[in-house]
Design an enzyme around this catalytic site. Structure first.
Site, PDB file in Angstrom:
ATOM      1  N   CYS A   1      30.714  28.441  30.549  1.00 63.13           N
ATOM      2  CA  CYS A   1      30.685  28.651  29.268  1.00 63.13           C
ATOM      3  C   CYS A   1      30.810  28.164  27.796  1.00 63.13           C
ATOM      4  O   CYS A   1      30.096  28.011  26.413  1.00 63.13           O
ATOM      5  CB  CYS A   1      30.647  30.741  28.914  1.00 63.13           C
ATOM      6  SG  CYS A   1      29.766  31.372  30.567  1.00 63.13           S
TER       7      CYS A   1
ATOM      8  N   HIS B   1      30.463  33.944  21.659  1.00 62.51           N
ATOM      9  CA  HIS B   1      30.219  33.581  22.927  1.00 62.51           C
ATOM     10  C   HIS B   1      29.401  34.712  22.786  1.00 62.51           C
ATOM     11  O   HIS B   1      29.279  36.023  23.096  1.00 62.51           O
ATOM     12  CB  HIS B   1      30.852  32.911  24.063  1.00 62.51           C
ATOM     13  CG  HIS B   1      30.393  33.077  25.570  1.00 62.51           C
ATOM     14  ND1 HIS B   1      28.450  32.301  25.431  1.00 62.51           N
ATOM     15  CD2 HIS B   1      30.680  33.394  26.502  1.00 62.51           C
ATOM     16  CE1 HIS B   1      28.714  32.637  27.279  1.00 62.51           C
ATOM     17  NE2 HIS B   1      30.010  33.535  27.609  1.00 62.51           N
TER      18      HIS B   1
ATOM     19  N   ASN C   1      23.218  36.832  28.430  1.00 59.87           N
ATOM     20  CA  ASN C   1      24.941  35.511  28.866  1.00 59.87           C
ATOM     21  C   ASN C   1      23.801  34.260  29.155  1.00 59.87           C
ATOM     22  O   ASN C   1      23.943  34.464  30.552  1.00 59.87           O
ATOM     23  CB  ASN C   1      25.810  36.481  28.552  1.00 59.87           C
ATOM     24  CG  ASN C   1      27.189  35.296  29.218  1.00 59.87           C
ATOM     25  OD1 ASN C   1      26.706  33.960  28.968  1.00 59.87           O
ATOM     26  ND2 ASN C   1      27.972  35.673  30.022  1.00 59.87           N
TER      27      ASN C   1
HETATM   28  O1  UT7 Z   1      30.022  34.498  29.984  1.00 60.67           O
HETATM   29  C1  UT7 Z   1      31.392  35.429  31.308  1.00 60.67           C
HETATM   30  C2  UT7 Z   1      31.797  35.363  30.973  1.00 60.67           C
HETATM   31  N1  UT7 Z   1      32.011  37.068  31.736  1.00 60.67           N
HETATM   32  C3  UT7 Z   1      31.999  38.186  30.890  1.00 60.67           C
HETATM   33  O2  UT7 Z   1      31.768  37.953  29.525  1.00 60.67           O
HETATM   34  C4  UT7 Z   1      31.712  39.407  31.237  1.00 60.67           C
HETATM   35  C5  UT7 Z   1      33.659  40.166  31.457  1.00 60.67           C
HETATM   36  N2  UT7 Z   1      32.962  41.572  32.001  1.00 60.67           N
HETATM   37  C6  UT7 Z   1      32.387  42.665  31.638  1.00 60.67           C
HETATM   38  O3  UT7 Z   1      31.237  42.885  30.478  1.00 60.67           O
HETATM   39  C7  UT7 Z   1      32.624  43.739  32.124  1.00 60.67           C
HETATM   40  O4  UT7 Z   1      33.756  43.769  33.007  1.00 60.67           O
HETATM   41  C8  UT7 Z   1      31.046  44.562  33.146  1.00 60.67           C
HETATM   42  C9  UT7 Z   1      29.696  44.667  31.639  1.00 60.67           C
HETATM   43  C10 UT7 Z   1      30.665  43.038  34.005  1.00 60.67           C
HETATM   44  C11 UT7 Z   1      31.682  45.474  33.241  1.00 60.67           C
HETATM   45  O5  UT7 Z   1      31.748  46.673  32.727  1.00 60.67           O
HETATM   46  P1  UT7 Z   1      33.117  47.578  32.957  1.00 60.67           P
HETATM   47  O6  UT7 Z   1      32.929  48.160  31.962  1.00 60.67           O
HETATM   48  O7  UT7 Z   1      34.357  46.688  33.883  1.00 60.67           O
HETATM   49  O8  UT7 Z   1      32.309  47.809  34.722  1.00 60.67           O
HETATM   50  P2  UT7 Z   1      33.192  48.013  35.624  1.00 60.67           P
HETATM   51  O9  UT7 Z   1      33.211  46.651  36.823  1.00 60.67           O
HETATM   52  O10 UT7 Z   1      34.628  48.333  35.518  1.00 60.67           O
HETATM   53  O11 UT7 Z   1      32.756  49.133  36.738  1.00 60.67           O
HETATM   54  C12 UT7 Z   1      32.616  50.415  36.787  1.00 60.67           C
HETATM   55  C13 UT7 Z   1      31.377  50.816  37.227  1.00 60.67           C
HETATM   56  C14 UT7 Z   1      31.835  50.749  38.889  1.00 60.67           C
HETATM   57  O12 UT7 Z   1      31.478  51.844  39.703  1.00 60.67           O
HETATM   58  P3  UT7 Z   1      32.689  53.035  40.390  1.00 60.67           P
HETATM   59  O13 UT7 Z   1      33.456  51.989  41.014  1.00 60.67           O
HETATM   60  O14 UT7 Z   1      33.154  52.790  38.711  1.00 60.67           O
HETATM   61  O15 UT7 Z   1      31.999  53.786  41.036  1.00 60.67           O
HETATM   62  C15 UT7 Z   1      30.691  49.956  39.450  1.00 60.67           C
HETATM   63  O16 UT7 Z   1      30.110  50.077  40.294  1.00 60.67           O
HETATM   64  O17 UT7 Z   1      30.040  50.749  37.414  1.00 60.67           O
HETATM   65  C16 UT7 Z   1      29.454  50.329  38.658  1.00 60.67           C
HETATM   66  N3  UT7 Z   1      28.746  48.647  38.136  1.00 60.67           N
HETATM   67  C17 UT7 Z   1      27.253  49.263  37.828  1.00 60.67           C
HETATM   68  N4  UT7 Z   1      26.873  50.692  37.251  1.00 60.67           N
HETATM   69  C18 UT7 Z   1      25.158  50.024  37.564  1.00 60.67           C
HETATM   70  C19 UT7 Z   1      28.547  47.528  37.766  1.00 60.67           C
HETATM   71  N5  UT7 Z   1      27.336  47.270  37.815  1.00 60.67           N
HETATM   72  C20 UT7 Z   1      26.641  48.354  37.343  1.00 60.67           C
HETATM   73  C21 UT7 Z   1      25.563  47.670  36.942  1.00 60.67           C
HETATM   74  N6  UT7 Z   1      24.498  49.499  36.679  1.00 60.67           N
HETATM   75  N7  UT7 Z   1      24.752  47.373  36.485  1.00 60.67           N
END
Ligand code: UT7
Length: 336
Positions: free
Chosen positions: A115, A251, A281
């Site tokens: 990125c 970004h 993104n």
């Molecule tokens: O340019 C590249 C750089 N990338 C980034 O900047 C991404 C950085 N990371 C993030 O922005 C965040 O970590 C995410 C937005 C990707 C995820 O948010 P989070 O608050 O860290 O969520 P998580 O990965 O801890 O997941 C929480 C829950 C999980 O369920 P359980 O295990 O708590 O039951 C996931 O399975 O949310 C669930 N989940 C979703 N639920 C509904 C993951 N994706 C989804 C979704 N819809 N699309």
């Protein structure tokens, strides 16, 4: 010998017309508008058509730049750099396709640094211009990232979009121009975010994948940390303090990451450009696209100090401060 300073003198951008909303995604995977909005700030993303590729979007962003500033903006371009993670092919370079499409008498290469790739391209262009190697560089960030998405993986599929942004980098007079930039990499985190592998493991045994893989939680922690350190380092390298920053163009990956950085820098919300809600993104395209929006909204004024920062796979990051202005194309117009 007089010191030459490189600056950005023209901008253009493109986003594909095809829009995928959170509600559209609700119909094809187990997700919700509420989850996506509250975790990321994303409402919609622009997605390349089936027959639309990175070079097509790069062309459109340059056409937009020409619409705004006239053909003279491309006159004398002697180097084209396209920062992308999704070139049409490994070779020919997408930059060569741009060089040919616009009939430029120029060298051309692609630059791959996840990125932050576009900021790496800006820093390379700055070095070429300030050393006297190049007189005028066309630096593009163009991305068809949705072609690398695993649509079965809801944790990444909802985050990304496509698009392109193009700028001209050439000598400007001080105080305008780009201050010394910050570039960083930590390859120990290579397994946290990867795509496009051709059958290879990392030394720690991580299987690199063809489709995009991301450990979101770990990348989130890295992003918040590096947004903090890289921005402060870039501000210091520019001989400034956070209060001197008029506009922050980070970004566009996640609104929570942007807000955390803004708060740490003590900047008011109106000093931050946010486009992640509309585009998701789109990787290397995200900052030049956001800057073009800010310009159209009258938010980039002559002499403004603009803080740019990005992070991503590698792991990698880049940041710098641009003093906006000093351009020599009088007929700037908003492109339609
Ligand atoms: O340019 C590249 C750089 N990338 C980034 O900047 C991404 C950085 N990371 C993030 O922005 C965040 O970590 C995410 C937005 C990707 C995820 O948010 P989070 O608050 O860290 O969520 P998580 O990965 O801890 O997941 C929480 C829950 C999980 O369920 P359980 O295990 O708590 O039951 C996931 O399975 O949310 C669930 N989940 C979703 N639920 C509904 C993951 N994706 C989804 C979704 N819809 N699309």
């Amino acid at each position: 010998m007089m010191n030459v300073r490189a600056g950005i003198t023209a901008l253009g951008a493109y986003a594909p017309p095809k829009v995928v909303t959170n509600e559209d995604l609700e119909k094809i995977m187990d997700t919700s508008d509420e989850w996506i909005r509250t975790r990321t700030g994303i409402r919609r993303r622009h997605v390349a058509g089936d027959d639309e590729f990175t070079s097509d979007m790069a062309f459109r962003s340059v056409e937009d730049l020409v619409r705004r500033y006239g053909e003279e903006a491309l006159e004398g371009v002697d180097l084209v750099i396209v920062a992308t993670n999704t070139p049409d092919a490994l070779f020919p370079a997408t930059a060569s396709l741009v060089q040919h499409r616009f009939g430029l008498h120029a060298g051309a290469f692609d630059l791959l640094a996840a990125c932050p790739g576009w900021l790496y391209a800006v820093s390379a262009a700055k070095a070429y211009v300030e050393s006297g190697q190049s007189k005028k560089v066309l630096a593009i960030g163009a991305e068809a990232l949705t072609k690398l998405i695993n649509w079965e993986d809801r944790s990444t599929a909802v985050l990304f979009g496509d698009g392109a942004g193009a700028v001209i980098i050439e000598p400007v007079e001080e105080p305008y121009g780009i201050a010394p930039m910050v570039l960083g990499s930590d390859g120990a985190g290579g397994g946290l975010l990867h795509a496009g592998a051709i059958g290879r493991c990392l030394p720690d045994g991580t299987n690199l994948t063809d489709k995009l893989f991301m450990n979101g939680r770990e990348v989130y922690k890295f992003a918040v940390r590096v947004m903090d350190t890289a921005t402060l380092e870039a501000i210091e390298k520019a001989g400034l303090v956070p209060d001197d920053i008029e506009l922050f163009v980070p970004h566009q990956a996640n609104l929570r990451i942007i807000d955390a950085a803004r708060e740490r820098l003590g900047l008011a919300p109106e000093r931050v450009v946010v486009t992640v809600d509309e585009y998701g993104n789109n990787s290397t395209a995200s900052i030049p696209l956001a800057m073009t929006h800010a310009l159209d909204e009258g938010r980039m004024k002559d002499g403004d100090r603009i803080l740019l920062v990005s992070f991503g796979g590698g792991l990698s990051w880049a940041a710098g401060v641009l003093t906006w202005g000093g351009g020599r194309y009088p007929n700037r117009v908003q492109a339609g």
